[in-house]
Design a protein around this motif. Structure first.
Motif, PDB file in Angstrom:
ATOM      1  N   ALA A  54       6.581  12.091   8.000  1.00 12.71           N
ATOM      2  CA  ALA A  54       7.739  11.197   8.049  1.00 12.71           C
ATOM      3  C   ALA A  54       8.420  11.124   6.679  1.00 12.71           C
ATOM      4  CB  ALA A  54       7.318   9.802   8.506  1.00 12.71           C
ATOM      5  N   TYR A  55       7.623  11.124   5.637  1.00 12.60           N
ATOM      6  CA  TYR A  55       8.143  11.087   4.267  1.00 12.60           C
ATOM      7  C   TYR A  55       8.987  12.335   3.987  1.00 12.60           C
ATOM      8  CZ  TYR A  55       7.918  10.775  -0.886  1.00 12.60           C
ATOM      9  OH  TYR A  55       8.221  10.708  -2.218  1.00 12.60           O
ATOM     10  N   VAL A  56       8.474  13.486   4.381  1.00 16.38           N
ATOM     11  CA  VAL A  56       9.194  14.744   4.151  1.00 16.38           C
ATOM     12  C   VAL A  56      10.436  14.820   5.042  1.00 16.38           C
ATOM     13  CG1 VAL A  56       9.029  17.254   4.381  1.00 16.38           C
ATOM     14  CG2 VAL A  56       7.142  15.968   3.349  1.00 16.38           C
ATOM     15  N   ASP A  57      10.294  14.457   6.316  1.00 21.59           N
ATOM     16  CA  ASP A  57      11.405  14.566   7.266  1.00 21.59           C
ATOM     17  C   ASP A  57      12.508  13.551   6.999  1.00 21.59           C
ATOM     18  OD1 ASP A  57       9.956  16.563   8.499  1.00 21.59           O
ATOM     19  OD2 ASP A  57       9.250  15.283  10.141  1.00 21.59           O
ATOM     20  N   HIS A  58      12.125  12.311   6.727  1.00 22.84           N
ATOM     21  CA  HIS A  58      13.119  11.234   6.553  1.00 22.84           C
ATOM     22  C   HIS A  58      13.716  11.228   5.146  1.00 22.84           C
ATOM     23  CE1 HIS A  58      15.086   7.579   7.816  1.00 22.84           C
ATOM     24  NE2 HIS A  58      14.546   6.873   6.852  1.00 22.84           N
ATOM     25  N   ASP A  59      12.991  11.796   4.187  1.00 25.58           N
ATOM     26  CA  ASP A  59      13.440  11.847   2.794  1.00 25.58           C
ATOM     27  C   ASP A  59      13.932  10.472   2.324  1.00 25.58           C
ATOM     28  OD1 ASP A  59      13.974  13.064   0.343  1.00 25.58           O
ATOM     29  OD2 ASP A  59      16.017  13.598   0.919  1.00 25.58           O
ATOM     30  N   PRO A  60      13.042   9.473   2.370  1.00 21.76           N
ATOM     31  CA  PRO A  60      13.483   8.101   2.074  1.00 21.76           C
ATOM     32  C   PRO A  60      13.850   7.893   0.613  1.00 21.76           C
ATOM     33  CG  PRO A  60      11.113   8.187   2.188  1.00 21.76           C
ATOM     34  CD  PRO A  60      11.602   9.556   2.579  1.00 21.76           C
ATOM     35  N   HIS A  61      14.729   6.934   0.405  1.00 15.38           N
ATOM     36  CA  HIS A  61      15.060   6.506  -0.953  1.00 15.38           C
ATOM     37  C   HIS A  61      14.000   5.540  -1.473  1.00 15.38           C
ATOM     38  CE1 HIS A  61      19.095   7.784   0.496  1.00 15.38           C
ATOM     39  NE2 HIS A  61      19.115   8.309  -0.712  1.00 15.38           N
ATOM     40  N   LEU A  62      13.338   4.826  -0.540  1.00 13.04           N
ATOM     41  CA  LEU A  62      12.333   3.833  -0.909  1.00 13.04           C
ATOM     42  C   LEU A  62      11.270   3.789   0.184  1.00 13.04           C
ATOM     43  CD1 LEU A  62      12.594   0.542  -2.618  1.00 13.04           C
ATOM     44  CD2 LEU A  62      11.848   0.366  -0.268  1.00 13.04           C
ATOM     45  N   VAL A  63      10.017   3.584  -0.232  1.00 12.96           N
ATOM     46  CA  VAL A  63       8.906   3.498   0.711  1.00 12.96           C
ATOM     47  C   VAL A  63       8.226   2.143   0.560  1.00 12.96           C
ATOM     48  CG1 VAL A  63       6.681   4.486   1.409  1.00 12.96           C
ATOM     49  CG2 VAL A  63       8.519   5.986   0.596  1.00 12.96           C
ATOM     50  N   LEU A  64       7.936   1.508   1.697  1.00 17.08           N
ATOM     51  CA  LEU A  64       7.124   0.307   1.757  1.00 17.08           C
ATOM     52  C   LEU A  64       5.780   0.744   2.320  1.00 17.08           C
ATOM     53  CD1 LEU A  64       9.845  -1.983   3.338  1.00 17.08           C
ATOM     54  CD2 LEU A  64       9.172  -1.891   0.932  1.00 17.08           C
ATOM     55  N   LEU A  65       4.702   0.531   1.580  1.00 13.66           N
ATOM     56  CA  LEU A  65       3.429   1.154   1.916  1.00 13.66           C
ATOM     57  C   LEU A  65       2.271   0.163   1.921  1.00 13.66           C
ATOM     58  CD1 LEU A  65       1.780   3.827   2.325  1.00 13.66           C
ATOM     59  CD2 LEU A  65       1.639   3.943  -0.180  1.00 13.66           C
ATOM     60  N   ASP A  66       1.535   0.146   3.031  1.00 13.35           N
ATOM     61  CA  ASP A  66       0.280  -0.593   3.106  1.00 13.35           C
ATOM     62  C   ASP A  66      -0.807   0.263   2.463  1.00 13.35           C
ATOM     63  OD1 ASP A  66      -1.606  -2.538   3.841  1.00 13.35           O
ATOM     64  OD2 ASP A  66      -1.925  -1.642   5.811  1.00 13.35           O
ATOM     65  N   LEU A  67      -1.834  -0.370   1.908  1.00 11.54           N
ATOM     66  CA  LEU A  67      -2.921   0.380   1.288  1.00 11.54           C
ATOM     67  C   LEU A  67      -4.079   0.635   2.241  1.00 11.54           C
ATOM     68  CD1 LEU A  67      -3.316  -1.102  -2.308  1.00 11.54           C
ATOM     69  CD2 LEU A  67      -2.276   1.063  -1.634  1.00 11.54           C
ATOM     70  N   MET A  68      -4.508  -0.399   2.951  1.00  9.44           N
ATOM     71  CA  MET A  68      -5.710  -0.309   3.773  1.00  9.44           C
ATOM     72  C   MET A  68      -5.347   0.119   5.188  1.00  9.44           C
ATOM     73  SD  MET A  68      -8.075  -0.936   1.773  1.00  9.44           S
ATOM     74  CE  MET A  68      -7.460  -0.776   0.120  1.00  9.44           C
ATOM     75  N   MET A  69      -5.514   1.415   5.456  1.00 11.54           N
ATOM     76  CA  MET A  69      -5.222   1.969   6.774  1.00 11.54           C
ATOM     77  C   MET A  69      -6.326   2.955   7.140  1.00 11.54           C
ATOM     78  SD  MET A  69      -1.097   2.613   6.475  1.00 11.54           S
ATOM     79  CE  MET A  69      -1.217   3.609   4.983  1.00 11.54           C
ATOM     80  N   PRO A  70      -6.564   3.141   8.436  1.00 11.70           N
ATOM     81  CA  PRO A  70      -7.617   4.070   8.867  1.00 11.70           C
ATOM     82  C   PRO A  70      -7.184   5.529   8.728  1.00 11.70           C
ATOM     83  CG  PRO A  70      -6.483   3.168  10.769  1.00 11.70           C
ATOM     84  CD  PRO A  70      -5.918   2.461   9.554  1.00 11.70           C
ATOM     85  N   GLY A  71      -8.151   6.384   8.493  1.00 11.89           N
ATOM     86  CA  GLY A  71      -7.864   7.821   8.440  1.00 11.89           C
ATOM     87  C   GLY A  71      -7.406   8.275   7.081  1.00 11.89           C
ATOM     88  N   ILE A  72      -6.265   7.798   6.672  1.00 15.28           N
ATOM     89  CA  ILE A  72      -5.725   8.110   5.345  1.00 15.28           C
ATOM     90  C   ILE A  72      -5.175   6.803   4.785  1.00 15.28           C
ATOM     91  CG2 ILE A  72      -3.503   8.841   6.321  1.00 15.28           C
ATOM     92  CD1 ILE A  72      -3.259  10.834   3.997  1.00 15.28           C
TER      93      ILE A  72
END
Length: 152
Positions: A54-72
């Motif tokens: 999604a990061y590569v496809d959407h090419d966002p100007h800004l990301v809001l990111l949670d830290l604690m997630m399953p898998g990665i």
């Protein structure tokens, strides 16, 4: 640019924002916050395994990111985002997490996060932090365009 403003709200509201959180309730809160502020290009990802695509496809100007997630987790995503980044770009990440430990804050910031907010967060404060980082980004891009050599 009117009224002496360097950056107008229109400059900010058209920016692409990517929100990554494995909790649907958090994504709903962020989406409603961003829509209420007037942002028009918001993408949400609940599956952290799809976040880099999604990061590569959407090419966002800004990301809001949670830290604690399953898998990665968010730390791994911060490292992956940094590998994707061009050396001359400013693409801020705001970490939104329930982890209040100082080592979490330090680790996220050392991996390239530009801001760190603990949940539950104040929606007005988060909206202001988003606008501030996007304004910095617009000004950075303008400065880069000015200093770019003619013809390329």
């Amino acid at each position: 640019m009117t009224g002496g403003q360097l950056v107008t709200s229109r400059d900010l509201l058209s920016r692409r924002i990517l929100a990554i959180d494995d909790e649907d309730a958090n994504l709903l809160l962020l989406t409603s916050l961003l829509e209420r502020e007037g942002y028009t290009d918001v993408r949400c990802v609940a599956d952290p395994m799809q976040a880099l695509d999604a990061y590569v496809d959407h090419d966002p100007h800004l990301v809001l990111l949670d830290l604690m997630m399953p898998g990665i987790d968010g730390y791994q995503l911060l490292e992956a985002f940094r590998r994707q980044a061009r050396p001359d770009e400013f693409r801020p990440v705001i970490v939104l997490t329930a982890d209040t430990a100082i080592h979490a804050r330090r680790r996220a910031l050392s991996l390239g996060a530009k801001d760190f907010v603990t949940k539950p967060f104040d929606v007005v404060e988060v909206a202001l932090r988003i606008a501030n980082l996007l304004e910095t980004q617009v000004l950075y891009e303008r400065l880069q365009a000015r200093s770019a050599p003619a013809g390329g």
